[in-house]
Design an enzyme around this catalytic site. Structure first.
Site, PDB file in Angstrom:
ATOM      1  N   ASP A 148       0.848  -1.217  -0.029  1.00  0.00           N
ATOM      2  CA  ASP A 148      -0.092  -0.178  -0.029  1.00  0.00           C
ATOM      3  C   ASP A 148       1.140   1.279  -0.035  1.00  0.00           C
ATOM      4  O   ASP A 148       2.068   1.112   0.339  1.00  0.00           O
ATOM      5  CB  ASP A 148      -0.834  -0.064   1.258  1.00  0.00           C
ATOM      6  CG  ASP A 148      -2.038   1.005   1.020  1.00  0.00           C
ATOM      7  OD1 ASP A 148      -2.153   1.691   0.089  1.00  0.00           O
ATOM      8  OD2 ASP A 148      -3.070   0.775   1.606  1.00  0.00           O
TER       9      ASP A 148
HETATM   10  C1  BGC Z   1      -5.029   3.604  -0.256  1.00  0.00           C
HETATM   11  C2  BGC Z   1      -4.878   2.452  -1.202  1.00  0.00           C
HETATM   12  C3  BGC Z   1      -4.854   3.012  -2.599  1.00  0.00           C
HETATM   13  C4  BGC Z   1      -3.374   3.845  -2.683  1.00  0.00           C
HETATM   14  C5  BGC Z   1      -3.134   4.604  -3.820  1.00  0.00           C
HETATM   15  C6  BGC Z   1      -3.763   4.482  -0.130  1.00  0.00           C
HETATM   16  O1  BGC Z   1      -3.892   5.161   0.698  1.00  0.00           O
HETATM   17  O2  BGC Z   1      -5.084   2.616   1.109  1.00  0.00           O
HETATM   18  O3  BGC Z   1      -6.172   1.766  -1.259  1.00  0.00           O
HETATM   19  O4  BGC Z   1      -4.693   2.238  -3.585  1.00  0.00           O
HETATM   20  O5  BGC Z   1      -3.457   4.796  -1.583  1.00  0.00           O
HETATM   21  O6  BGC Z   1      -3.973   5.593  -3.990  1.00  0.00           O
END
Ligand code: BGC
Length: 739
Positions: A289
């Site tokens: 993540d």
């Molecule tokens: C989120 C993810 C997301 C990523 C990219 C993170 O803050 O938890 O689900 O894909 O950001 O935007």
């Protein structure tokens, strides 16, 4: 110079011959080009497997090229742009390709319920109903359509990887991301997310499932340690991923921000290697993540393959670690192989994404149909619904923005609405799908009037002089926050009370991300849960209100009576001074600062309320229709795979779709909650029609996870199978012995 004379016959013959020969030469030429390319780039040979093709590329790569494949290159709006930022497509991140070998850049976009940030990038995407809404359809075909649409729109916008596929089960209904997931049951969630991702990936985008695992609250998500037993993990949270991954073979799985039993998910060997890669045989790559990576050597050894969106740990540091022998060349090759394999397996190399124009009208049509299948009719008394055009002459439409739009879910899932600039982080975004207009259009000649509800008295006055009052109530939720409670915000409970007191023919349409409490339930005649209904939500709701479409959706999560009844009356609070979402990365050696103990174990959702004997507001699997169904003739045939047959009949006067649910109670010695969902079947039935349903139950769904042998086992003994239209309305029951 004089040209020798040729006979016209000869000229015609030459012309005809050249027409025949030219294409042959053309074909030979392109075939020779193909042969040459296959010799130089043997991985272009589509007859080889994705693994073979990946290995052939890998052999040609330098150390630097390999490192390029295992990290990101920044995210627009987060920190200083990198020198190569221009290579990005405006999405959440990208992975460099290897141009000299014909390996493209992986362009990633968030795409929970549609492609994110389209407005910001000067483009457009369809907003489908939220993920939890789509789970309310219990429909694998609808899930497939959902994925196909997003896959197509990703490619049209130049992306070849999705960051959709939320599969966390609803342990904590106040989690601000509940709308991005598929509800509280692992078999329902896993089956639907798997079908969605299978079809999304079939559009030639790299699929993804997230957030692996037990990232079940947003409060302190980067610092929280989720403590949970292995058995509970495997039977609930991880089972959803296991099923989804089994169905779709996604190219990627995103490890989550939180720690799990002491180790951050993105450096958790049990999660990434022991379970995901070894026990389940996952062949894709693990992507962190965003800024959820905490180390180089530990994370790499644990099974993280790709750091996003930066290169803090998997850039220079990983290169140095490989050179110093702290990370073996084979380990790096495995990471790279997995990335390349996903590129070949998904088809992004053979079928490069071509930018194009999104099919707006087609998207509207799909969004409306899916919303119709996702909206749950929770209450319908005094025959208030469907609205009778011959009897209703005046309708009050009440609620903030109900004249112009419906609310959508925020955070990285946010789809930008058309015709305006991109949404800011955590802005409340209303999609231009107007309940007022949609209802008016369906009842020409009637008086349909609007009141925002800002002033209760004026709203009640309008309700009083109308035949029917429809209150559109909303609850906004987003990544990066949890709800303080499950009440409707902005004093909407009081507004509904006032309207219902003025007119008992009041229908409440809920636009929510998760469950809400309903202190006014007894006073209103109708309630519909429309969730975040997407680009065409208002049309879908209006079609259901007037009975042009018969409701068929059922709740994929329990609606409790109050927060006091959920397993954790309070959301575990972050330690003082904990960083908020997006407030920079935690240092590499950081430890979680607080824990949440999921002592309720496998008792998630309805399993909790059943086991604890807690009455609920609306149970899991519940949803009304404008027709009625009867169930009969259950036969259970035990065997290697247990099969069930039973008959469902539409006993009402309208055609409809029924979701027949099958639950099993395991023998007492299994130590499980009273029952679990083990299968379902959705069918369309005309008035008076009946259907014999036959279902085979996956033996794993009847098993428990035995920590002592680290495997699944069927507990021999007496099993009850229960069948019906809701987890609390199961008229059929048969007991059998299973060995
Ligand atoms: C989120 C993810 C997301 C990523 C990219 C993170 O803050 O938890 O689900 O894909 O950001 O935007």
């Amino acid at each position: 110079m004089k040209m020798p004379r040729r006979s016209p016959f000869l000229l015609a013959a030459i012309a005809a011959l050249s027409l025949i020969i030219a294409p042959i030469f053309g074909r030979l030429h392109s075939r020779s080009q193909e042969v040459e390319q296959k010799q130089n780039r043997p991985w272009t040979d589509t007859r080889l497997s994705a693994d073979e093709r990946a290995d052939l590329v890998l052999k040609e790569m330098t150390l630097d090229e390999k490192i390029d494949l295992v990290h990101g290159n920044g995210m627009p709006g987060w920190g200083k742009p990198r020198p190569n930022a221009h290579l990005g497509n405006g999405g959440a991140g990208f992975v460099l390709g290897v141009a000299r070998l014909g390996i493209p850049i992986i362009q990633m976009s968030d795409a929970a319920y549609g492609v994110r940030s389209s407005g910001e990038n000067g483009r457009y995407s369809t907003a489908l109903p939220s993920n939890v809404a789509s789970a309310a359809s219990w429909d694998v075909h609808a899930a497939c359509e959902y994925g196909e649409l997003i896959g197509r729109e990703l490619r049209a916008q130049g992306y070849n990887m999705t960051l959709g596929g939320g599969a966390n089960i609803t342990r904590e209904p106040r989690n601000g991301r509940t709308f991005e997931y598929m509800g509280e049951d692992p078999i329902l969630a896993g089956t639907l997310v798997g079908n969605r991702m299978k079809c999304e990936q079939a559009q030639h985008v790299i699929g993804d499932m997230k957030h692996y695992a037990v990232n079940d609250q947003e409060s302190g998500r980067n610092e929280v340690d989720s403590i949970i037993s292995k058995r509970a993990l495997r039977e609930s949270d991880l089972l959803a991923f296991e099923i989804g991954i089994g169905i779709s073979n996604p190219g990627a799985v995103m490890c989550s921000y939180n720690a799990l039993n002491g180790d951050y998910a993105c450096e958790n060997k049990y999660l990434l290697t022991d379970v995901l890669k070894k026990a389940w045989g996952f062949k894709g790559f693990v992507v962190s993540d965003w800024a959820g990576t905490h180390s180089t050597v530990k994370a790499s050894a644990a099974g993280l393959d790709n750091e996003q969106p930066f290169d803090q740990f998997f850039g220079e540091k990983l290169k140095e670690a490989v050179k110093a022998g702290k990370v073996s060349a084979a380990e790096l090759d495995d990471h790279v192989h997995r990335v390349l394999r996903a590129e070949f397996a998904s088809g992004i190399i053979d079928y490069p994404a071509q930018k194009g124009v999104v099919d707006v009208e087609g998207g509207f049509e799909t969004a409306r149909r899916l919303a119709e299948q996702s909206t749950v009719l929770l209450k319908n008394s005094n025959g208030v619904l469907p609205l009778d055009r011959t009897k209703v002459h005046s309708i009050a439409i009440i609620g903030a923005h109900a004249d112009m739009g419906m609310i959508s879910g925020g955070g990285s899932a946010q789809v930008d609405p058309p015709g305006r600039a991109g949404a800011k982080w955590q802005e409340h975004v209303w999609f231009p799908t107007s309940p007022l207009k949609a209802v008016s259009a369906r009842i020409p000649g009637a008086s349909v009037q609007f009141d925002s509800g800002a002033n209760r008295e004026s709203a009640a006055e309008l309700a009083k002089k109308s035949d029917v009052a429809i209150v559109f109530a909303h609850q906004w939720t987003s990544e990066g926050m949890d709800l303080p409670n499950l009440s409707l915000p902005d004093s909407q409970d009081g507004l509904i009370e006032a309207v219902a007191a003025a007119n008992p023919s009041t229908v409440v349409v809920l636009e929510t991300g998760t469950a809400v409490t309903m202190p006014w339930l007894e006073k209103v005649s109708g309630v519909m849960e429309a969730w975040y209904a997407g680009s065409k939500g208002a049309d879908a709701v209006a079609n259901l209100l007037f009975g042009d479409v018969n409701p068929s959706a059922k709740l994929p999560m329990t609606f409790p009576r109050s927060e006091a009844d959920v397993p954790h009356p309070q959301v575990a609070a972050p330690a003082p001074g904990a960083k908020g979402v997006g407030e920079g990365m935690r240092p590499g050696d950081a430890k979680p600062t607080f824990s949440v103990h999921y002592d309720e174990g496998v008792k998630v959702g309805y399993k909790w309320y059943d086991a604890e004997n807690k009455p609920v507001l609306f149970p899991f699997g519940y949803g009304l229709s404008y027709t009625t169904y009867s169930y009969s003739g259950l036969k259970v045939t035990p065997g290697k795979e247990t099969t069930l047959t039973f008959t469902v009949k539409n006993t009402g006067s309208r055609a409809g779709a029924e979701i027949a649910e099958v639950y099993a109670a395991l023998p007492a010695s299994a130590g499980e909650p009273p029952k679990r969902l083990v299968g379902w079947s959705k069918m369309r039935l005309n008035s008076g029609e009946s259907r014999e349903v036959s279902l085979t139950i996956d033996p794993k769904y009847l098993s428990i996870f035995d920590e002592s042998t680290d495997g699944w086992k069927l507990v021999p003994g007496e099993y009850s199978f229960m069948v019906g239209g809701s987890s609390q309305a199961l008229p059929l029951n048969e007991k059998v012995m299973l060995k």
